[in-house]
Design a protein around this motif. Structure first.
Motif, mmCIF file in Angstrom:
data_model
loop_
_atom_site.group_PDB
_atom_site.id
_atom_site.type_symbol
_atom_site.label_atom_id
_atom_site.label_comp_id
_atom_site.label_asym_id
_atom_site.label_seq_id
_atom_site.Cartn_x
_atom_site.Cartn_y
_atom_site.Cartn_z
ATOM 1 N N HIS A 27 3.828 34.212 51.952
ATOM 2 C CA HIS A 27 2.450 34.446 51.511
ATOM 3 C C HIS A 27 1.686 33.123 51.506
ATOM 4 N N VAL A 28 2.281 32.090 50.924
ATOM 5 C CA VAL A 28 1.640 30.773 50.894
ATOM 6 C C VAL A 28 1.400 30.261 52.313
ATOM 7 N N HIS A 29 2.387 30.413 53.166
ATOM 8 C CA HIS A 29 2.262 29.971 54.562
ATOM 9 C C HIS A 29 1.090 30.652 55.252
ATOM 10 N N ARG A 30 0.957 31.964 55.075
ATOM 11 C CA ARG A 30 -0.148 32.696 55.706
ATOM 12 C C ARG A 30 -1.488 32.261 55.130
ATOM 13 N N VAL A 31 -1.555 32.105 53.809
ATOM 14 C CA VAL A 31 -2.807 31.681 53.180
ATOM 15 C C VAL A 31 -3.208 30.299 53.687
ATOM 16 N N ARG A 32 -2.258 29.386 53.778
ATOM 17 C CA ARG A 32 -2.571 28.050 54.287
ATOM 18 C C ARG A 32 -3.109 28.119 55.715
ATOM 19 N N ARG A 33 -2.453 28.892 56.552
ATOM 20 C CA ARG A 33 -2.868 28.966 57.955
ATOM 21 C C ARG A 33 -4.285 29.530 58.082
ATOM 22 N N VAL A 34 -4.573 30.607 57.369
ATOM 23 C CA VAL A 34 -5.909 31.198 57.433
ATOM 24 C C VAL A 34 -6.939 30.284 56.777
ATOM 25 N N ALA A 35 -6.562 29.652 55.659
ATOM 26 C CA ALA A 35 -7.499 28.755 54.970
ATOM 27 C C ALA A 35 -7.895 27.580 55.861
ATOM 28 N N LEU A 36 -6.949 27.032 56.597
ATOM 29 C CA LEU A 36 -7.275 25.926 57.495
ATOM 30 C C LEU A 36 -8.161 26.393 58.646
ATOM 31 N N ARG A 37 -7.918 27.591 59.125
ATOM 32 C CA ARG A 37 -8.794 28.163 60.159
ATOM 33 C C ARG A 37 -10.217 28.307 59.619
ATOM 34 N N LEU A 38 -10.339 28.856 58.418
ATOM 35 C CA LEU A 38 -11.657 29.035 57.816
ATOM 36 C C LEU A 38 -12.315 27.686 57.515
ATOM 37 N N ALA A 39 -11.511 26.715 57.082
ATOM 38 C CA ALA A 39 -12.062 25.389 56.783
ATOM 39 C C ALA A 39 -12.699 24.775 58.024
ATOM 40 N N GLY A 40 -12.036 24.942 59.176
ATOM 41 C CA GLY A 40 -12.599 24.425 60.412
ATOM 42 C C GLY A 40 -13.892 25.110 60.798
ATOM 43 N N GLU A 41 -13.963 26.414 60.558
ATOM 44 C CA GLU A 41 -15.157 27.173 60.922
ATOM 45 C C GLU A 41 -16.301 26.963 59.941
#
Length: 229
Positions: free
Chosen positions: A41-55
């Motif tokens: 769960h943490v891994h998925r949240v980190r991956r999506v959060a970094l994607r959103l941070a870039g956008e």
């Protein structure tokens, strides 16, 4: 007792090393957890959060630290103590010598992050917080969200469905924390509300398909429950 042994404390540690150690700490602490709040769960949240941070133009370093630490001491597993998560994050990051401003920013994100009831507003005070909250909420909906809902409900001994138990739109965090309703009610009390509570345009786009999947799942669930399909 401190989560960081004194001989491991380095006041000039580079951000990459801080992230590496934080990932290792969280992964060890949360691996094998069976309620849907595990390392993956943490891994998925980190991956999506970094994607959103870039956008969305958010600070990726703060976002990644907050995503990694956001569930390390979740109130659901610490007697309902909403301050456990921020305290754990502060202790860990301070022990690594992380800048005090960054440490406080991460702790504030974790303090503000959680859903607290259908009738309770949960605004985030920074762009980084909005990104991490969106990523956490995206992981609570869609196919993964369905699986996590039943994993958590089962871990708490909750029935899947009780047709006579109406969903409750909780108007306080205390009422939400003390809820013991069946898992299907949780979709109406929280999960189906999250699409419209996303902070960022990027997350709102991602939420659409996940929301539709949950609606289709519930339609199928109730049809099978009633013996119609």
């Amino acid at each position: 007792m401190s989560m960081v042994e004194p001989h491991k404390r380095q006041m000039t540690m580079e951000p990459g090393e801080i992230l590496r150690r934080t990932e290792a700490f969280v992964r060890e602490r949360m691996s094998g957890e069976g309620t849907g709040h595990d390392w993956w769960h943490v891994h998925r949240v980190r991956r999506v959060a970094l994607r959103l941070a870039g956008e969305e133009g958010a600070d990726a370093y703060v976002v990644e630290l907050a995503a990694l630490l956001h569930d390390v001491a979740d109130h659901k597993f610490h007697g309902g103590d909403a301050g456990a998560g921020p305290r754990a994050a502060r202790e860990w990051l301070s022990g690594l010598g992380v800048d005090a401003e960054v440490t406080e920013h991460v702790a504030t994100i974790i303090a503000e992050l959680s859903f607290k009831g259908a009738g309770v507003a949960t605004p985030m005070s920074s762009p980084e917080g909005r990104v991490v909250q969106d990523a956490d909420r995206l992981d609570a909906i869609g196919a993964v969200g369905v699986g996590r809902a039943f994993a958590y409900g089962g871990s708490r001994g909750r029935p899947m469905h009780e047709p006579e138990a109406a969903p409750e739109m909780h108007d306080s965090f205390e009422r939400y924390k003390s809820s013991t309703g069946p898992t299907i009610n949780h979709f109406h009390e929280k999960l189906l509300l999250l699409r419209d509570r996303m902070n960022t345009p990027s997350a709102r786009r991602m939420a659409e398909g996940r929301h539709r999947f949950m609606e289709q799942f519930l339609e199928r669930f109730h049809a099978e429950w009633d013996g119609l399909d």
